[in-house]
Design a protein around this motif. Sequence first.
Motif, PDB file in Angstrom:
ATOM      1  N   GLU A  63       0.982  -0.971  -0.155  1.00  0.00           N
ATOM      2  CA  GLU A  63      -0.462  -0.402  -0.021  1.00  0.00           C
ATOM      3  C   GLU A  63       1.061   1.576  -0.223  1.00  0.00           C
ATOM      4  OE1 GLU A  63      -2.695   1.745   4.019  1.00  0.00           O
ATOM      5  OE2 GLU A  63      -3.211   0.035   3.038  1.00  0.00           O
TER       6      GLU A  63
ATOM      7  N   LYS B 101       3.747   1.636  -0.877  1.00  0.00           N
ATOM      8  CA  LYS B 101       4.185   1.687  -2.336  1.00  0.00           C
ATOM      9  C   LYS B 101       3.590   1.986  -3.312  1.00  0.00           C
ATOM     10  CE  LYS B 101       8.217  -2.335  -2.451  1.00  0.00           C
ATOM     11  NZ  LYS B 101       8.595  -2.477  -3.266  1.00  0.00           N
ATOM     12  N   GLN B 102       2.124   1.801  -3.733  1.00  0.00           N
ATOM     13  CA  GLN B 102       1.333   2.475  -4.414  1.00  0.00           C
ATOM     14  C   GLN B 102       0.887   3.443  -4.394  1.00  0.00           C
ATOM     15  OE1 GLN B 102       0.249   0.820  -7.186  1.00  0.00           O
ATOM     16  NE2 GLN B 102      -0.921   2.499  -7.605  1.00  0.00           N
ATOM     17  N   ARG B 103       0.843   4.229  -2.782  1.00  0.00           N
ATOM     18  CA  ARG B 103       0.660   5.115  -2.848  1.00  0.00           C
ATOM     19  C   ARG B 103       1.910   6.350  -3.080  1.00  0.00           C
ATOM     20  NH1 ARG B 103      -1.086   7.191   3.384  1.00  0.00           N
ATOM     21  NH2 ARG B 103      -2.519   9.531   2.278  1.00  0.00           N
TER      22      ARG B 103
ATOM     23  N   GLU C  70       1.506   6.688  -6.986  1.00  0.00           N
ATOM     24  CA  GLU C  70       0.552   7.834  -7.167  1.00  0.00           C
ATOM     25  C   GLU C  70       0.723   9.466  -6.572  1.00  0.00           C
ATOM     26  OE1 GLU C  70      -3.071   5.719  -5.023  1.00  0.00           O
ATOM     27  OE2 GLU C  70      -3.295   4.339  -6.523  1.00  0.00           O
TER      28      GLU C  70
ATOM     29  N   ARG D 132       9.290   5.212  -8.353  1.00  0.00           N
ATOM     30  CA  ARG D 132       9.223   3.827  -7.883  1.00  0.00           C
ATOM     31  C   ARG D 132       9.506   4.343  -6.118  1.00  0.00           C
ATOM     32  NH1 ARG D 132       9.671  -0.707 -10.726  1.00  0.00           N
ATOM     33  NH2 ARG D 132      10.887  -1.625  -8.077  1.00  0.00           N
TER      34      ARG D 132
END
Length: 145
Positions: free
Chosen positions: A78, A80-82, A85, A90
């Motif tokens: 979560e 990493k994704q946030r 975004e 990365r």
Amino acid sequence: MESQNYKNHRKFYPPHHFIYLPLLLLLEVFGIWKIFNDELNQLIWILFSIIIFLIFYLAIMLRQHYALGLQNRLVRLEFKQRYFEIFNLRSDEVEEKLKFSQMAALRFAYDDEFKILLEKALKENISGEQIKKSIKKWKADLHRI
């Protein structure tokens, strides 16, 4: 460890899955069988079966421990994704600099505070607890067990 692929991606803990649990199951079946076939020592076999059942139950409950490990992996994912975004980058370098407690704490902050608190965590190495206490508008995580 060899390269992961379809054939070796499943992970078993052989002592647990192939020795310990089957042995406990066999002992439980044996104990129950002895309850009905050894009237002289019936009480001993009842106690034996109860103890084996409790040990078996405890072993099964260790799965909760595995579930928490999985949730920790999801918290990292979560993060990493946030990060991607928000920054369109990365997070590998940033993630290496943070402790898990810091990443876990950052998920309670909305995006504007996330940026500020992430910078503080990286520059000042503030703890997860300090991050949580610094959040002004709390973003609840109602899904973690």
